[in-house]
Design an enzyme around this catalytic site. Structure first.
Site, short mmCIF file in Angstrom:
data_model
loop_
_atom_site.label_atom_id
_atom_site.label_comp_id
_atom_site.label_asym_id
_atom_site.label_seq_id
_atom_site.Cartn_x
_atom_site.Cartn_y
_atom_site.Cartn_z
CG ASP A 7 44.93 -24.26 -26.50
OD1 ASP A 7 46.05 -24.59 -26.93
OD2 ASP A 7 43.88 -24.32 -27.18
CG ASP A 9 46.19 -22.37 -32.81
OD1 ASP A 9 46.10 -21.29 -33.42
OD2 ASP A 9 47.27 -22.98 -32.67
CG ASP A 164 39.97 -25.35 -27.91
OD1 ASP A 164 39.54 -25.79 -29.00
OD2 ASP A 164 41.18 -25.31 -27.65
#
Length: 215
Positions: A7, A9, A164
């Site tokens: 991922d 951001d 995240d």
């Protein structure tokens, strides 16, 4: 060797300050109060359209204004790179993983143009053989299709997804691949509430975790 998809951001980069700036610029033009940086972090994760929707609702801007605000948001997004930084240890971890021969890519809900822009600005694009944005396909995460596409674009190897957030955890679960959870970023739920194979708080630990996952 592994196929590792990241991922973006909240995982590789902290982009919230730039996105926060775009949002408040748009809100100022609407005569609305700014949102906080924490608001921006909470709104990130499901793509530009969802971010703008949450921003509007936080300031009671009508649904009818969504297409215009979304277009303005995306137009400003390509240049939203100046306050964004990689998380501590990211570059060194990517260098180590590349040295070990792992193939790497990115799968994010950020639109593909600003994704490529920020990766190039930060010099991270050199690590990734494939990059998929939230508008690369007709669906985006947590639908597993973009993640499957990203893995398919890399050579054969153990599939590993690094992210995240709740969206990332669900995406990995639906794709049926091991999920390595970065404990920083924009996660809202406790680590123990998210399905994951391993978690880590610093990117210096990631190469060792990948080696153990591949064993």
């Amino acid at each position: 060797m592994a196929r590792i998809i990241f991922d973006l951001d909240g995982t590789l980069i902290d982009s919230a300050p730039d996105i926060h700036g775009i949002a408040n610029g748009l809100l100022a033009e609407e005569g609305a109060e700014p949102i906080t940086l924490e608001d921006a972090r909470n709104f990130i994760g499901q793509g530009a359209s969802v971010f703008v929707e949450k921003m509007r609702r936080a300031r009671n801007i009508p649904d009818s204004e969504h297409p215009r605000l979304l277009a303005d948001f995306i137009e400003s997004y390509d240049d939203a790179v100046h306050l964004t930084r990689p998380y501590l240890g990211v570059v060194e971890a990517l260098e180590a993983l590349a040295f070990e021969g792992h193939a790497m890519g990115v799968c994010t809900n950020k639109p593909i143009r600003p994704t490529r822009a920020v990766l190039a600005h930060l010099g991270l694009d050199r690590f990734f053989s494939t990059t998929w944005g939230g508008d690369s396909l007709s669906v985006h995460k947590p639908d597993p299709a973009p993640l499957h596409a990203a893995f398919a674009a890399l050579p054969e190897g153990q599939c590993i997804y690094v992210g995240d957030s709740e969206v990332d955890a669900e995406t990995a679960e639906r794709a049926g691949v091991p999920f390595l959870l970065f404990e920083g970023g924009y996660r809202k739920m406790p680590v123990e509430k998210l399905p994951h194979a391993r978690s880590f708080g610093h990117f210096g630990d990631l190469p060792g975790i990948v080696s153990e996952t591949c064993a």
